[in-house]
Design an enzyme around this catalytic site. Structure first.
Site, PDB file in Angstrom:
ATOM      1  CE1 TYR A  32       6.287 -16.784   5.450  1.00  0.00           C
ATOM      2  CE2 TYR A  32       4.471 -15.260   5.046  1.00  0.00           C
ATOM      3  CZ  TYR A  32       5.122 -16.146   5.881  1.00  0.00           C
ATOM      4  OH  TYR A  32       4.635 -16.406   7.123  1.00  0.00           O
ATOM      5  CE  LYS A 147      -1.537   6.627   7.601  1.00  0.00           C
ATOM      6  NZ  LYS A 147      -2.652   6.089   6.808  1.00  0.00           N
ATOM      7  CD  GLU A 179     -10.749   2.265   8.895  1.00  0.00           C
ATOM      8  OE1 GLU A 179      -9.998   1.387   9.296  1.00  0.00           O
ATOM      9  OE2 GLU A 179     -10.536   3.480   9.120  1.00  0.00           O
ATOM     10  CG  LEU A 204      -5.756   4.889  10.728  1.00  0.00           C
ATOM     11  CD1 LEU A 204      -4.658   3.957  11.213  1.00  0.00           C
ATOM     12  CD2 LEU A 204      -5.381   5.476   9.392  1.00  0.00           C
TER      13      LEU A 204
END
Ligand code: PDD
Length: 284
Positions: A32, A147, A179, A204
């Site tokens: 943006y 999340k 991860e 997470l």
């Protein structure tokens, strides 16, 4: 009511709609710009345009609208809204397609929206009195425990993996694995210990992770929840990932390292079996 811009059309703000499948919404797969308007004119517009083109190029996003059209659209929006002083917000997302970390085919047009916001930029009370600032830890984006749809980086990493002919990417920080792009990561050492990173803001907290660790415990597999290094991967017997979309998913190669004998290992296979069985039984 404002007039806003959406994909080439100028419409009242309550008539502008975007698909629920828009990647800006699902993956934050969007960039943006905000341009100031003073006296009905665009401030530093060329700089904003140049940075927009750079942002688009950095994330391999195509915008089929040229600079002249963007300039004309900004001006038309200023005029339609009688904006003398304020801001124009522009956002481009990679369009709407079935949810997939991989980029959609190029036939999917990007979504381009713009709107105006009236604001006193010059006569600002805060600028008059000076700001009060507090210090906070810079956690952009160090809150991977949430999340969030802020998935642009995993999206880029996953696409890089695809380009290399791989299935996924595991992310590394300070030499330790955090991860996978959309899953938790594990190794099994030569002595049969299951190692996966401990829960923290770095990863997470996988729902599948927690269930699979319980299965491993029931199977009396030794578990160590701690960070592991690239060096440890080299000597690992097995590796795998877990997620709601992949269950227990063996890994047999990482970069140029063959894991174990290059085939899914017995621990991962067994855990997959047990996990699928118990989770099927307990499903509601
Ligand atoms: N991804 N780590 C990350 C960064 C994830 O995005 C996910 C899930 C996991 C595993 O979590 P769980 O076991 O609850 O599925 C770990 C899902 C599958 C997704 O975004 O599609």
């Amino acid at each position: 009511m404002r007039t806003v811009y959406i994909n080439g059309n100028f419409v009242p703000e309550n008539e502008a709609t975007i698909s629920v499948f828009d990647r800006g919404f699902l993956f934050a797969d969007a960039v943006y710009e905000v341009t100031a308007v003073l006296g009905g004119k665009l401030v530093d517009f060329q700089g904003h345009l140049t940075r927009l083109r750079n942002s688009l190029s950095e994330i391999s996003m195509v915008l089929d609208v040229d600079d002249e059209t963007l300039l004309a659209a900004h001006r038309k929006l200023v005029e339609a809204n009688g904006l003398d002083e304020g801001l124009i917000y522009l956002q481009v997302s990679r369009g709407a397609a079935d949810r997939d970390f991989l980029f959609p085919e190029t036939t999917v047009p990007s979504t381009l929206v713009m709107f105006t916001q009236k604001k006193n930029l010059i006569d600002s009370p805060v600028a008059q009195r000076g700001q009060y600032v507090i210090l906070v830890d810079d956690e952009r984006w160090s809150r991977r425990d949430i999340k969030t749809v802020q998935l642009l980086y995993p999206v880029l990493a996953k696409n890089l993996a695809k380009k290399e002919g791989a299935d996924d990417a595991w992310m590394v920080e300070d030499g330790f694995i955090t991860e996978g792009c959309s899953n938790n990561a594990y190794i099994v050492t030569k002595d049969g210990t299951l190692v996966t990173r401990h829960l923290s803001t770095d990863i997470l907290p996988g729902i599948t992770r927690s269930a699979v660790l319980k299965c491993a415990k029931d199977l009396q597999i030794k578990i160590e929840e701690r960070p592991f290094t690239i060096e440890e991967i080299k000597s690992a017997q097995e590796a795998f990932s877990t997620s709601a979309s992949g269950f227990v998913n063996p890994v047999v190669r990482i970069d140029d390292m063959k894991i174990g004998d290059g085939e899914p290992g017995p621990v991962a296979k067994r855990l997959r079996e047990v996990y699928i069985q118990t989770s099927t039984e307990m499903a509601i």
